[in-house]
Write a protein that holds these residues in place. Structure first.
Motif, PDB file in Angstrom:
ATOM      1  N   PRO A   1     -66.572 -21.003 -31.148  1.00 45.56           N
ATOM      2  CA  PRO A   1     -67.361 -20.230 -30.189  1.00 45.56           C
ATOM      3  C   PRO A   1     -66.519 -19.459 -29.176  1.00 45.56           C
ATOM      4  CG  PRO A   1     -67.211 -22.476 -29.445  1.00 45.56           C
ATOM      5  CD  PRO A   1     -66.423 -22.411 -30.725  1.00 45.56           C
ATOM      6  N   HIS A   2     -65.250 -19.201 -29.492  1.00 52.98           N
ATOM      7  CA  HIS A   2     -64.343 -18.547 -28.538  1.00 52.98           C
ATOM      8  C   HIS A   2     -64.064 -17.094 -28.887  1.00 52.98           C
ATOM      9  CE1 HIS A   2     -63.588 -22.519 -26.851  1.00 52.98           C
ATOM     10  NE2 HIS A   2     -63.407 -22.958 -28.080  1.00 52.98           N
ATOM     11  N   ARG A   3     -64.821 -16.553 -29.835  1.00 53.16           N
ATOM     12  CA  ARG A   3     -64.594 -15.176 -30.267  1.00 53.16           C
ATOM     13  C   ARG A   3     -64.648 -14.235 -29.065  1.00 53.16           C
ATOM     14  NH1 ARG A   3     -67.888 -12.161 -35.203  1.00 53.16           N
ATOM     15  NH2 ARG A   3     -66.406 -10.427 -35.471  1.00 53.16           N
ATOM     16  N   GLY A   4     -63.698 -13.290 -29.036  1.00 54.09           N
ATOM     17  CA  GLY A   4     -63.614 -12.366 -27.914  1.00 54.09           C
ATOM     18  C   GLY A   4     -62.508 -12.725 -26.937  1.00 54.09           C
ATOM     19  N   THR A   5     -61.902 -13.910 -27.107  1.00 50.19           N
ATOM     20  CA  THR A   5     -60.778 -14.317 -26.281  1.00 50.19           C
ATOM     21  C   THR A   5     -59.510 -14.318 -27.126  1.00 50.19           C
ATOM     22  OG1 THR A   5     -61.033 -16.688 -26.763  1.00 50.19           O
ATOM     23  CG2 THR A   5     -62.314 -15.788 -24.927  1.00 50.19           C
ATOM     24  N   ARG A   6     -58.355 -14.462 -26.477  1.00 48.37           N
ATOM     25  CA  ARG A   6     -57.084 -14.484 -27.200  1.00 48.37           C
ATOM     26  C   ARG A   6     -56.989 -15.746 -28.052  1.00 48.37           C
ATOM     27  NH1 ARG A   6     -52.028 -12.275 -27.080  1.00 48.37           N
ATOM     28  NH2 ARG A   6     -52.668 -10.852 -25.421  1.00 48.37           N
ATOM     29  N   ASN A   7     -56.675 -15.577 -29.307  1.00 48.89           N
ATOM     30  CA  ASN A   7     -56.564 -16.702 -30.227  1.00 48.89           C
ATOM     31  C   ASN A   7     -55.228 -17.417 -30.054  1.00 48.89           C
ATOM     32  OD1 ASN A   7     -57.299 -18.422 -32.270  1.00 48.89           O
ATOM     33  ND2 ASN A   7     -57.142 -16.930 -33.914  1.00 48.89           N
ATOM     34  N   THR A   8     -55.225 -18.733 -30.289  1.00 48.22           N
ATOM     35  CA  THR A   8     -53.992 -19.512 -30.308  1.00 48.22           C
ATOM     36  C   THR A   8     -54.131 -20.591 -31.386  1.00 48.22           C
ATOM     37  OG1 THR A   8     -54.439 -21.426 -28.867  1.00 48.22           O
ATOM     38  CG2 THR A   8     -54.003 -19.320 -27.777  1.00 48.22           C
ATOM     39  N   PRO A   9     -53.036 -21.207 -31.795  1.00 54.58           N
ATOM     40  CA  PRO A   9     -53.098 -22.252 -32.822  1.00 54.58           C
ATOM     41  C   PRO A   9     -53.939 -23.465 -32.429  1.00 54.58           C
ATOM     42  CG  PRO A   9     -50.864 -21.417 -32.639  1.00 54.58           C
ATOM     43  CD  PRO A   9     -51.633 -20.836 -31.486  1.00 54.58           C
ATOM     44  N   VAL A  10     -54.288 -23.609 -31.164  1.00 56.46           N
ATOM     45  CA  VAL A  10     -55.099 -24.747 -30.723  1.00 56.46           C
ATOM     46  C   VAL A  10     -56.458 -24.764 -31.414  1.00 56.46           C
ATOM     47  CG1 VAL A  10     -56.290 -23.681 -28.761  1.00 56.46           C
ATOM     48  CG2 VAL A  10     -55.658 -26.112 -28.664  1.00 56.46           C
ATOM     49  N   TYR A  11     -56.868 -23.616 -31.974  1.00 56.04           N
ATOM     50  CA  TYR A  11     -58.190 -23.523 -32.596  1.00 56.04           C
ATOM     51  C   TYR A  11     -58.194 -23.854 -34.092  1.00 56.04           C
ATOM     52  CZ  TYR A  11     -59.540 -21.177 -28.255  1.00 56.04           C
ATOM     53  OH  TYR A  11     -59.791 -20.880 -26.931  1.00 56.04           O
ATOM     54  N   ILE A  12     -57.064 -24.233 -34.645  1.00 57.83           N
ATOM     55  CA  ILE A  12     -57.025 -24.618 -36.063  1.00 57.83           C
ATOM     56  C   ILE A  12     -58.086 -25.685 -36.400  1.00 57.83           C
ATOM     57  CG2 ILE A  12     -55.646 -26.035 -37.662  1.00 57.83           C
ATOM     58  CD1 ILE A  12     -54.957 -23.230 -38.121  1.00 57.83           C
ATOM     59  N   PRO A  13     -58.302 -26.703 -35.557  1.00 55.34           N
ATOM     60  CA  PRO A  13     -59.311 -27.713 -35.885  1.00 55.34           C
ATOM     61  C   PRO A  13     -60.715 -27.139 -36.071  1.00 55.34           C
ATOM     62  CG  PRO A  13     -57.855 -28.554 -34.191  1.00 55.34           C
ATOM     63  CD  PRO A  13     -57.526 -27.093 -34.358  1.00 55.34           C
ATOM     64  N   LEU A  14     -61.052 -26.068 -35.368  1.00 51.95           N
ATOM     65  CA  LEU A  14     -62.371 -25.449 -35.523  1.00 51.95           C
ATOM     66  C   LEU A  14     -62.533 -24.866 -36.925  1.00 51.95           C
ATOM     67  CD1 LEU A  14     -62.709 -23.578 -32.105  1.00 51.95           C
ATOM     68  CD2 LEU A  14     -63.786 -25.732 -32.781  1.00 51.95           C
ATOM     69  N   ILE A  15     -61.456 -24.297 -37.446  1.00 53.34           N
ATOM     70  CA  ILE A  15     -61.481 -23.737 -38.803  1.00 53.34           C
ATOM     71  C   ILE A  15     -61.571 -24.862 -39.822  1.00 53.34           C
ATOM     72  CG2 ILE A  15     -60.252 -22.268 -40.443  1.00 53.34           C
ATOM     73  CD1 ILE A  15     -58.823 -21.062 -37.889  1.00 53.34           C
ATOM     74  N   ALA A  16     -60.800 -25.913 -39.595  1.00 54.14           N
ATOM     75  CA  ALA A  16     -60.837 -27.060 -40.498  1.00 54.14           C
ATOM     76  C   ALA A  16     -62.218 -27.702 -40.522  1.00 54.14           C
ATOM     77  CB  ALA A  16     -59.791 -28.092 -40.069  1.00 54.14           C
ATOM     78  N   GLN A  17     -62.865 -27.794 -39.366  1.00 54.75           N
ATOM     79  CA  GLN A  17     -64.206 -28.369 -39.285  1.00 54.75           C
ATOM     80  C   GLN A  17     -65.208 -27.544 -40.077  1.00 54.75           C
ATOM     81  OE1 GLN A  17     -65.006 -28.664 -35.075  1.00 54.75           O
ATOM     82  NE2 GLN A  17     -63.264 -30.044 -34.752  1.00 54.75           N
ATOM     83  N   LYS A  18     -65.126 -26.227 -39.949  1.00 50.77           N
ATOM     84  CA  LYS A  18     -66.044 -25.358 -40.679  1.00 50.77           C
ATOM     85  C   LYS A  18     -65.788 -25.444 -42.177  1.00 50.77           C
ATOM     86  CE  LYS A  18     -69.315 -22.274 -40.918  1.00 50.77           C
ATOM     87  NZ  LYS A  18     -70.710 -22.592 -40.520  1.00 50.77           N
ATOM     88  N   MET A  19     -64.533 -25.494 -42.571  1.00 48.10           N
ATOM     89  CA  MET A  19     -64.194 -25.624 -43.979  1.00 48.10           C
ATOM     90  C   MET A  19     -64.735 -26.937 -44.535  1.00 48.10           C
ATOM     91  SD  MET A  19     -60.408 -25.521 -45.802  1.00 48.10           S
ATOM     92  CE  MET A  19     -60.016 -23.883 -45.194  1.00 48.10           C
ATOM     93  N   ALA A  20     -64.587 -28.001 -43.777  1.00 48.69           N
ATOM     94  CA  ALA A  20     -65.083 -29.308 -44.204  1.00 48.69           C
ATOM     95  C   ALA A  20     -66.603 -29.285 -44.366  1.00 48.69           C
ATOM     96  CB  ALA A  20     -64.675 -30.376 -43.193  1.00 48.69           C
ATOM     97  N   GLU A  21     -67.269 -28.621 -43.455  1.00 48.64           N
ATOM     98  CA  GLU A  21     -68.732 -28.524 -43.517  1.00 48.64           C
ATOM     99  C   GLU A  21     -69.182 -27.816 -44.790  1.00 48.64           C
ATOM    100  OE1 GLU A  21     -71.946 -25.617 -41.361  1.00 48.64           O
ATOM    101  OE2 GLU A  21     -70.513 -26.650 -40.041  1.00 48.64           O
ATOM    102  N   ILE A  22     -68.531 -26.715 -45.118  1.00 49.11           N
ATOM    103  CA  ILE A  22     -68.911 -25.929 -46.293  1.00 49.11           C
ATOM    104  C   ILE A  22     -68.602 -26.680 -47.581  1.00 49.11           C
ATOM    105  CG2 ILE A  22     -68.424 -23.796 -47.574  1.00 49.11           C
ATOM    106  CD1 ILE A  22     -67.832 -22.509 -44.800  1.00 49.11           C
ATOM    107  N   LEU A  23     -67.469 -27.363 -47.596  1.00 49.08           N
ATOM    108  CA  LEU A  23     -67.040 -28.070 -48.802  1.00 49.08           C
ATOM    109  C   LEU A  23     -67.576 -29.503 -48.865  1.00 49.08           C
ATOM    110  CD1 LEU A  23     -63.341 -26.829 -49.063  1.00 49.08           C
ATOM    111  CD2 LEU A  23     -65.375 -25.928 -50.210  1.00 49.08           C
ATOM    112  N   GLN A  24     -68.371 -29.849 -47.882  1.00 50.01           N
ATOM    113  CA  GLN A  24     -69.026 -31.165 -47.847  1.00 50.01           C
ATOM    114  C   GLN A  24     -68.015 -32.308 -47.943  1.00 50.01           C
ATOM    115  OE1 GLN A  24     -71.991 -30.843 -51.002  1.00 50.01           O
ATOM    116  NE2 GLN A  24     -73.471 -29.964 -49.583  1.00 50.01           N
TER     117      GLN A  24
END
Length: 258
Positions: free
Chosen positions: A209-232
């Motif tokens: 939910p941080h779109r529009g702000t400067r990205n940093t590697p701290v957000y990798i877990p958010l991507i992993a969580q979404k990937m896990a959700e899709i791949l069940q």
């Protein structure tokens, strides 16, 4: 978790110690800086030697093709912290109508030159592909596929690129969390799990939910969580899986021993 694509050499990152510490607190252990503009290569090299958890690549982004300097890349490519060639490839997104064909031809030539460099030094490629999937495939087919390996950075969800899954990996970043990422969400389960990688492309493409702000590697877990959700599956499984994939492709353990 490993952020396989983050531009830590970006001028906007003024306190890398704090950025890396914050990411590591979230379980992000290692980071790879892809090359883009040749003028930033020395900085990426310096950062990788300043922090044991950071590696870098040599290469030239297609939008910087006119600045390609192979001798400069060769002067860094054997460094102990260099793990790849790229990001390189083709980008037809913002071509000027008056010189589009000339620009395409230059990008193709520089892309092929970097493929040859990767083959010579037995390094993986970090591929940048934007509105140019067919041409990228055509160029890759001119080389011995057994000698090619790498990652499709910010995978664009073009199904024709799945034919590369025998030797290439697929970098999945913050776009996966976007509401308009329906095509990527649909195609993600078709990618072999042993070919998935996590990346941020920081400072760009910040996940929700941080779109529009400067990205940093701290957000990798958010991507992993979404990937896990899709791949069940679980985030822990995604972390273990993508860490193993990143180590196999980039040889991070070997890089530590060089």
């Amino acid at each position: 978790m490993i952020d396989t694509h983050c531009h830590l050499d970006d001028a906007g990152y003024t306190n890398l110690d704090a950025i890396l510490h914050a990411a590591q607190q979230q379980g992000v252990s290692h980071f790879i800086i892809p090359a883009a503009d040749p003028k930033d290569l020395a900085k990426a090299h310096a950062i990788s030697h300043q922090f044991d958890c950071v590696y870098f690549a040599v290469g030239v982004h297609p939008n910087c093709a006119k600045d390609y300097d192979e001798q400069l890349l060769r002067s860094y490519i054997t460094d102990s912290r260099c793990v790849a060639v790229g990001e390189c490839g083709l980008d037809y997104y913002r071509l000027s109508s008056h010189d589009a064909e000339t620009t395409k031809q230059l990008q193709k030539e520089i892309f092929a030159a970097q493929i040859r460099l990767a083959i010579e030094f037995e390094l993986p490629l970090i591929l940048h592909i934007r509105e140019a999937s067919a041409d990228v495939l055509q160029i890759l087919r001119t080389f011995d596929h057994k000698r090619l390996r790498g990652v499709l950075h910010c995978f664009n969800a073009d199904s024709i690129l799945l034919e590369l899954s025998e030797t290439f990996y697929y970098g999945i970043g913050g776009v996966l969390t976007f509401k308009n990422a329906r095509r990527l969400v649909q195609i993600l389960p078709q990618i072999p799990r042993e070919r998935l990688l996590l990346e941020t492309d920081a400072p760009y493409l910040t996940p929700e939910p941080h779109r529009g702000t400067r990205n940093t590697p701290v957000y990798i877990p958010l991507i992993a969580q979404k990937m896990a959700e899709i791949l069940q599956t679980t985030t822990e499984n995604i972390s273990t899986l993508t860490d193993k994939n990143a180590d196999i492709l980039f040889g991070l353990k070997m890089a530590c021993l060089r």
